[in-house]
Design a protein around this motif. Sequence first.
Motif, PDB file in Angstrom:
ATOM      1  N   UNK A  67     -17.252   8.573  -3.832  1.00 42.41           N
ATOM      2  CA  UNK A  67     -16.368   8.633  -4.996  1.00 42.41           C
ATOM      3  C   UNK A  67     -15.498   7.382  -5.077  1.00 42.41           C
ATOM      4  N   UNK A  68     -14.981   6.919  -3.940  1.00 41.56           N
ATOM      5  CA  UNK A  68     -14.138   5.729  -3.939  1.00 41.56           C
ATOM      6  C   UNK A  68     -14.945   4.475  -4.251  1.00 41.56           C
ATOM      7  N   UNK A  69     -16.193   4.417  -3.777  1.00 40.48           N
ATOM      8  CA  UNK A  69     -17.047   3.281  -4.144  1.00 40.48           C
ATOM      9  C   UNK A  69     -17.296   3.263  -5.653  1.00 40.48           C
ATOM     10  N   UNK A  70     -17.415   4.427  -6.250  1.00 37.54           N
ATOM     11  CA  UNK A  70     -17.607   4.499  -7.699  1.00 37.54           C
ATOM     12  C   UNK A  70     -16.387   3.918  -8.421  1.00 37.54           C
ATOM     13  N   UNK A  96       3.596  15.126  -8.291  1.00 35.81           N
ATOM     14  CA  UNK A  96       2.822  15.496  -7.106  1.00 35.81           C
ATOM     15  C   UNK A  96       2.975  16.974  -6.751  1.00 35.81           C
ATOM     16  N   UNK A  97       4.166  17.505  -6.934  1.00 35.39           N
ATOM     17  CA  UNK A  97       4.416  18.887  -6.507  1.00 35.39           C
ATOM     18  C   UNK A  97       3.551  19.885  -7.259  1.00 35.39           C
ATOM     19  N   UNK A  98       3.120  19.525  -8.467  1.00 34.16           N
ATOM     20  CA  UNK A  98       2.321  20.446  -9.263  1.00 34.16           C
ATOM     21  C   UNK A  98       0.829  20.174  -9.150  1.00 34.16           C
ATOM     22  N   UNK A  99       0.439  19.239  -8.291  1.00 34.31           N
ATOM     23  CA  UNK A  99      -0.963  18.861  -8.152  1.00 34.31           C
ATOM     24  C   UNK A  99      -1.515  19.361  -6.827  1.00 34.31           C
ATOM     25  N   UNK A 100      -2.807  19.629  -6.807  1.00 34.11           N
ATOM     26  CA  UNK A 100      -3.465  20.062  -5.575  1.00 34.11           C
ATOM     27  C   UNK A 100      -3.939  18.832  -4.799  1.00 34.11           C
ATOM     28  N   UNK A 101      -3.037  18.228  -4.081  1.00 34.37           N
ATOM     29  CA  UNK A 101      -3.320  17.004  -3.334  1.00 34.37           C
ATOM     30  C   UNK A 101      -3.311  17.330  -1.844  1.00 34.37           C
ATOM     31  N   UNK A 102      -4.397  17.060  -1.123  1.00 38.16           N
ATOM     32  CA  UNK A 102      -4.417  17.309   0.323  1.00 38.16           C
ATOM     33  C   UNK A 102      -3.283  16.571   1.021  1.00 38.16           C
ATOM     34  N   UNK A 103      -2.734  17.192   2.032  1.00 40.31           N
ATOM     35  CA  UNK A 103      -1.590  16.608   2.722  1.00 40.31           C
ATOM     36  C   UNK A 103      -1.920  15.262   3.347  1.00 40.31           C
ATOM     37  N   UNK A 104      -3.171  15.105   3.793  1.00 41.50           N
ATOM     38  CA  UNK A 104      -3.547  13.859   4.464  1.00 41.50           C
ATOM     39  C   UNK A 104      -4.313  12.924   3.536  1.00 41.50           C
ATOM     40  N   UNK A 105      -4.083  13.027   2.216  1.00 49.61           N
ATOM     41  CA  UNK A 105      -4.876  12.245   1.273  1.00 49.61           C
ATOM     42  C   UNK A 105      -4.711  10.746   1.489  1.00 49.61           C
ATOM     43  N   UNK A 106      -3.492  10.306   1.779  1.00 50.44           N
ATOM     44  CA  UNK A 106      -3.284   8.875   1.970  1.00 50.44           C
ATOM     45  C   UNK A 106      -4.092   8.362   3.149  1.00 50.44           C
ATOM     46  N   UNK A 107      -4.082   9.122   4.234  1.00 47.59           N
ATOM     47  CA  UNK A 107      -4.859   8.729   5.413  1.00 47.59           C
ATOM     48  C   UNK A 107      -6.351   8.694   5.093  1.00 47.59           C
ATOM     49  N   UNK A 108      -6.834   9.677   4.332  1.00 48.57           N
ATOM     50  CA  UNK A 108      -8.246   9.704   3.970  1.00 48.57           C
ATOM     51  C   UNK A 108      -8.630   8.500   3.112  1.00 48.57           C
ATOM     52  N   UNK A 158      -7.535   6.337  -7.279  1.00 50.12           N
ATOM     53  CA  UNK A 158      -7.986   7.474  -6.478  1.00 50.12           C
ATOM     54  C   UNK A 158      -6.846   8.450  -6.241  1.00 50.12           C
ATOM     55  N   UNK A 159      -5.666   7.941  -5.922  1.00 49.68           N
ATOM     56  CA  UNK A 159      -4.514   8.812  -5.696  1.00 49.68           C
ATOM     57  C   UNK A 159      -4.212   9.640  -6.937  1.00 49.68           C
ATOM     58  N   UNK A 160      -4.251   8.977  -8.090  1.00 52.99           N
ATOM     59  CA  UNK A 160      -3.895   9.666  -9.335  1.00 52.99           C
ATOM     60  C   UNK A 160      -4.925  10.716  -9.727  1.00 52.99           C
ATOM     61  N   UNK A 161      -6.172  10.536  -9.257  1.00 49.13           N
ATOM     62  CA  UNK A 161      -7.239  11.441  -9.682  1.00 49.13           C
ATOM     63  C   UNK A 161      -7.728  12.362  -8.576  1.00 49.13           C
ATOM     64  N   UNK A 162      -7.138  12.302  -7.377  1.00 51.55           N
ATOM     65  CA  UNK A 162      -7.706  13.005  -6.239  1.00 51.55           C
ATOM     66  C   UNK A 162      -7.707  14.521  -6.437  1.00 51.55           C
ATOM     67  N   UNK A 209       0.801  -1.223   0.000  1.00 53.52           N
ATOM     68  CA  UNK A 209       0.000   0.000   0.000  1.00 53.52           C
ATOM     69  C   UNK A 209       0.832   1.270   0.000  1.00 53.52           C
ATOM     70  N   UNK A 210       1.892   1.313   0.805  1.00 54.91           N
ATOM     71  CA  UNK A 210       2.692   2.535   0.879  1.00 54.91           C
ATOM     72  C   UNK A 210       3.340   2.840  -0.465  1.00 54.91           C
ATOM     73  N   UNK A 211       3.819   1.780  -1.137  1.00 56.86           N
ATOM     74  CA  UNK A 211       4.454   1.994  -2.436  1.00 56.86           C
ATOM     75  C   UNK A 211       3.438   2.444  -3.466  1.00 56.86           C
ATOM     76  N   UNK A 212       2.254   1.852  -3.414  1.00 60.08           N
ATOM     77  CA  UNK A 212       1.233   2.174  -4.405  1.00 60.08           C
ATOM     78  C   UNK A 212       0.781   3.615  -4.293  1.00 60.08           C
ATOM     79  N   UNK A 213       0.759   4.146  -3.077  1.00 61.70           N
ATOM     80  CA  UNK A 213       0.246   5.490  -2.866  1.00 61.70           C
ATOM     81  C   UNK A 213       1.344   6.536  -2.724  1.00 61.70           C
TER      82      UNK A 213
END
Length: 341
Positions: free
Chosen positions: A74-77, A13-25, A58-62, A3-7
Amino acid sequence: MAPDAALAPDRTTATRRVPADVEEQLERHRRELTGYCYRMLGSAFDAEDAVQETMVRAWRAVDRFDGRSSLRSWMYRIATNVCFDSLNGTNRRALPMDLSASASPPVMASLGTPLSERTWLSPAPDGHVLPENGDPAEVAVARESVRLAFVAALQHLPARQRAVLILREVLRWKADEVATLLDTTVASVNSALQRARATLEAQDLSGVGSAPDSMDDQHAALLARYVEAFEAYDIEALVALLHEDATQSMPPYALWLQGPVDIGRWHLGPGYACRGSRMIPVMANGSPAFAQYKPSGPGGRREPWAIHVLRVHEGRVSSITNFLDTRLFALFGLPARLDAD
């Protein structure tokens, strides 16, 4: 893939608007998504892979998640689409009782050759597919909905009907929520649910609709006697614990047995090599189960052999499914071998 490697963040990433806690979410939903994918796919291994793919997508599209639905919806979808992709063109998974008549006589020649892993349902550890806590009524529904017989019943449904039935009747989603997830109408969802119910009602689905006994002191004592009899290889005591219509099956083989007499004969014939085994209790599919370690030669060491998933009904063992897939031992967090006593 871990899981850690996958996410792990990629170079963009630096150019994307990704919440800091996205992995935890995202990880917060792993367990319930695994239960959903298991019901959809009928395989614990496929469910783990589907959820991992869901996490990656989900990580790639968050950064494109617009917030019009909850992150959970959204994740169920995403998970539903992953399952649909996995089910495209594949045969349904089954239990041996779904494919043939019971074997007679119970001899080695009746065993046949092992069928493909994709033929069979596989068991799932409770800790991977059931909620840790929650409303007792909802937990009870979740437990019933991962029983082997119910998951086998779901395999009779087309993929979209399967998703609708699980979302509406197991997870208690509203019809409009399911319609949004599937990009369809409420009328279409209600129609799919009606057809799914009719299909299940038309099948001869052994075990579905008759709840197994609840786990109480008497139930626990019965299971303890089962383990004691099996480890002592006291087959007379073992068959005395069986329901008169008890079944035993051994995926990946199509052979299955019915009734204490034939089950006892099997154990005293081809199954005699299992004498001297040791059993470790686990929980699988909301049911009591045991990991069987079989003697592997001199020195007393025992190797993984099978996961026994039991069903208890009317105070007797009514079903024994022995999954002869040693990969399951790692999935259940079990040791790779048992040393001598």
